[in-house]
Design a protein around this motif. Structure first.
Motif, mmCIF file in Angstrom:
data_model
loop_
_atom_site.group_PDB
_atom_site.id
_atom_site.type_symbol
_atom_site.label_atom_id
_atom_site.label_comp_id
_atom_site.label_asym_id
_atom_site.label_seq_id
_atom_site.Cartn_x
_atom_site.Cartn_y
_atom_site.Cartn_z
ATOM 1 N N ASP A 111 0.814 -1.218 0.000
ATOM 2 C CA ASP A 111 0.000 0.000 0.000
ATOM 3 C C ASP A 111 0.844 1.263 0.000
ATOM 4 O OD1 ASP A 111 1.041 -0.141 2.515
ATOM 5 O OD2 ASP A 111 -0.892 -0.197 3.573
ATOM 6 N N GLY A 112 2.181 1.118 0.194
ATOM 7 C CA GLY A 112 3.087 2.249 0.092
ATOM 8 C C GLY A 112 3.231 3.076 1.346
ATOM 9 N N ASP A 113 2.564 2.692 2.440
ATOM 10 C CA ASP A 113 2.620 3.491 3.665
ATOM 11 C C ASP A 113 4.001 3.503 4.294
ATOM 12 O OD1 ASP A 113 0.037 4.194 3.437
ATOM 13 O OD2 ASP A 113 -0.745 2.632 4.776
ATOM 14 N N ALA A 114 4.756 2.418 4.149
ATOM 15 C CA ALA A 114 6.024 2.310 4.864
ATOM 16 C C ALA A 114 7.167 3.013 4.169
ATOM 17 C CB ALA A 114 6.371 0.837 5.043
ATOM 18 N N ASP A 115 7.037 3.328 2.869
ATOM 19 C CA ASP A 115 8.083 4.059 2.128
ATOM 20 C C ASP A 115 9.438 3.381 2.202
ATOM 21 O OD1 ASP A 115 6.209 5.982 1.490
ATOM 22 O OD2 ASP A 115 6.619 7.128 3.315
ATOM 23 N N GLY A 116 9.482 2.052 2.228
ATOM 24 C CA GLY A 116 10.747 1.332 2.213
ATOM 25 C C GLY A 116 11.462 1.292 3.540
ATOM 26 N N ARG A 117 10.871 1.805 4.598
ATOM 27 C CA ARG A 117 11.521 1.799 5.909
ATOM 28 C C ARG A 117 11.432 0.414 6.537
ATOM 29 N NH1 ARG A 117 8.101 6.759 8.054
ATOM 30 N NH2 ARG A 117 6.627 5.694 6.672
ATOM 31 N N ASP A 118 12.147 0.237 7.649
ATOM 32 C CA ASP A 118 12.189 -1.060 8.320
ATOM 33 C C ASP A 118 10.940 -1.217 9.182
ATOM 34 O OD1 ASP A 118 13.120 -3.487 9.014
ATOM 35 O OD2 ASP A 118 14.627 -2.778 10.433
ATOM 36 N N CYS A 119 9.819 -1.305 8.525
ATOM 37 C CA CYS A 119 8.534 -1.431 9.202
ATOM 38 C C CYS A 119 7.542 -2.080 8.255
ATOM 39 C CB CYS A 119 8.022 -0.065 9.665
ATOM 40 S SG CYS A 119 7.783 1.089 8.308
ATOM 41 N N PHE A 120 6.415 -2.474 8.791
ATOM 42 C CA PHE A 120 5.387 -3.070 7.941
ATOM 43 C C PHE A 120 4.019 -2.855 8.573
ATOM 44 C CE2 PHE A 120 7.266 -6.290 10.664
ATOM 45 C CZ PHE A 120 6.176 -6.894 11.260
ATOM 46 N N ALA A 121 2.992 -2.995 7.745
ATOM 47 C CA ALA A 121 1.628 -2.726 8.183
ATOM 48 C C ALA A 121 1.064 -3.901 8.966
ATOM 49 C CB ALA A 121 0.742 -2.432 6.973
ATOM 50 N N VAL A 122 0.323 -3.569 10.028
ATOM 51 C CA VAL A 122 -0.350 -4.566 10.856
ATOM 52 C C VAL A 122 -1.839 -4.205 10.883
ATOM 53 C CG1 VAL A 122 -0.533 -5.607 13.156
ATOM 54 C CG2 VAL A 122 1.702 -4.901 12.267
ATOM 55 N N SER A 123 -2.697 -5.217 10.808
ATOM 56 C CA SER A 123 -4.143 -4.991 10.751
ATOM 57 C C SER A 123 -4.835 -5.587 11.969
ATOM 58 C CB SER A 123 -4.731 -5.615 9.479
ATOM 59 O OG SER A 123 -4.135 -5.071 8.320
ATOM 60 N N ILE A 124 -5.919 -4.942 12.380
ATOM 61 C CA ILE A 124 -6.753 -5.465 13.450
ATOM 62 C C ILE A 124 -8.206 -5.121 13.126
ATOM 63 C CG2 ILE A 124 -6.422 -3.381 14.871
ATOM 64 C CD1 ILE A 124 -6.658 -5.252 17.328
ATOM 65 N N ASP A 125 -9.097 -6.104 13.274
ATOM 66 C CA ASP A 125 -10.514 -5.916 12.977
ATOM 67 C C ASP A 125 -11.269 -5.432 14.215
ATOM 68 O OD1 ASP A 125 -10.230 -6.700 10.349
ATOM 69 O OD2 ASP A 125 -10.690 -8.805 10.756
ATOM 70 N N VAL A 126 -12.169 -4.494 13.992
ATOM 71 C CA VAL A 126 -13.036 -3.975 15.051
ATOM 72 C C VAL A 126 -14.481 -4.260 14.654
ATOM 73 C CG1 VAL A 126 -13.718 -1.962 16.409
ATOM 74 C CG2 VAL A 126 -11.377 -2.150 15.535
ATOM 75 N N THR A 127 -15.256 -4.845 15.573
ATOM 76 C CA THR A 127 -16.646 -5.188 15.315
ATOM 77 C C THR A 127 -17.576 -4.250 16.077
ATOM 78 O OG1 THR A 127 -16.057 -7.527 15.022
ATOM 79 C CG2 THR A 127 -18.377 -7.021 15.378
ATOM 80 N N TYR A 128 -18.561 -3.734 15.360
ATOM 81 C CA TYR A 128 -19.565 -2.839 15.946
ATOM 82 C C TYR A 128 -20.896 -3.578 16.006
ATOM 83 C CZ TYR A 128 -22.925 1.094 16.032
ATOM 84 O OH TYR A 128 -23.947 1.943 16.341
ATOM 85 N N THR A 129 -21.388 -3.836 17.222
ATOM 86 C CA THR A 129 -22.699 -4.455 17.426
ATOM 87 C C THR A 129 -23.532 -3.493 18.269
ATOM 88 O OG1 THR A 129 -21.785 -5.679 19.319
ATOM 89 C CG2 THR A 129 -21.911 -6.842 17.220
ATOM 90 N N PRO A 130 -24.323 -2.645 17.642
ATOM 91 C CA PRO A 130 -25.036 -1.590 18.382
ATOM 92 C C PRO A 130 -26.046 -2.151 19.369
ATOM 93 C CG PRO A 130 -25.809 -1.725 16.112
ATOM 94 C CD PRO A 130 -24.606 -2.599 16.194
ATOM 95 N N SER A 131 -26.181 -1.461 20.498
ATOM 96 C CA SER A 131 -27.134 -1.848 21.533
ATOM 97 C C SER A 131 -28.300 -0.869 21.642
ATOM 98 C CB SER A 131 -26.434 -1.950 22.889
ATOM 99 O OG SER A 131 -25.854 -0.705 23.242
#
Length: 258
Positions: A111-131
């Motif tokens: 996705d190009g966010d890291a710009d070649g640096r010594d890092c990488f993207a991490v993902s986490i899912d968030v669930t919305y269950t309205p009350s």
């Protein structure tokens, strides 16, 4: 971390001499990295993904970095309320490997966010269950003491009234039907069940359901011998569920005569 420090910067030149400057260094609290917007209806859910960049710590390289993940109140991150909001994450801790290969890093950074640096993207899912119907706001906080990093994502949830579902099919040959239903509230609640056609018979007309708990509503297809509906090839009807909070759910039912 939030802090204030002072230090002296000295510039030396053989021709011009020495110059000293007082540097006042101030670090401010981390801000909001992103806003995720969720849209659902009462009884439904929505899932969104938050992505952040994990930076490998070359000075103190361990095999993995552990991030603490929590949901907090938007305006009071310190107190938070993980058990009292409509957002949730699957795990309270996120373990990220620091031994990713170069190929894996390249693939993660497409996705190009890291710009070649010594890092990488991490993902986490968030669930919305309205009350409840309306809008809510909370804060996703991801923090690691190992690399002294904090990421924050604002969570904005928008909930509409319940939407009709179905049609669920029932027939003379298969006269029994089960429709799943979940109590969307955070407290126990009594729900009342009704149908608008006499041929759709309920096993129970009400039930107290625990918060965020599923139940099955049993419906039987029973025709009266003298009922004029026997001349029809199918019968359309509704299961209507009402809560103590005056919210109403509608499930369409199609009864097949053949």
């Amino acid at each position: 971390q939030e802090s204030k420090k002072e230090c002296i910067l000295t510039l030396h030149s053989e021709e011009l001499g020495e110059y000293k400057y007082l540097l006042k260094l101030t670090s401010t609290p981390v801000g909001i990295d992103k806003v995720l917007k969720f849209n659902s209806f009462l009884g439904g859910e929505d899932i969104q993904t938050f992505r952040f960049l994990h930076y490998k710590n070359n000075k103190n390289m361990s095999k993995e970095t552990v991030y603490d993940v929590r949901i907090a109140c938007e305006n009071d991150e310190a107190n938070g309320a993980d058990d009292e909001n409509d957002f949730c994450v699957q795990h309270k801790q996120l373990k990220v490997s620091n031994t990713e290969s170069a190929a894996a890093l390249a693939a993660a950074n497409d996705d190009g966010d890291a710009d070649g640096r010594d890092c990488f993207a991490v993902s986490i899912d968030v669930t919305y269950t309205p009350s409840n119907i309306g809008n809510v706001r909370n804060l996703l906080v991801i923090r690691s003491a190992q690399n002294n990093s904090t990421y924050q994502c604002a969570l904005h949830g928008f909930c509409d009234p319940p939407k009709p579902k179905g049609p669920y099919q029932i027939s003379v040959n298969k006269p029994n039907l089960q429709i799943p239903f979940t109590n969307p509230y955070r407290t126990n609640c009594k729900f009342v069940f009704n149908t608008d056609q006499s041929c759709f018979v309920l096993k129970k007309d009400s039930e107290v359901i625990k918060p965020k708990t599923n139940t099955m509503i049993d419906i039987s297809f029973k025709m009266n011998v003298n009922d004029n509906q026997q001349k029809q090839t199918e019968i359309m009807g509704k299961l209507i569920i009402k809560s103590e909070n005056d919210h109403e759910w509608v499930y369409y039912i199609r009864g097949i005569m053949a």
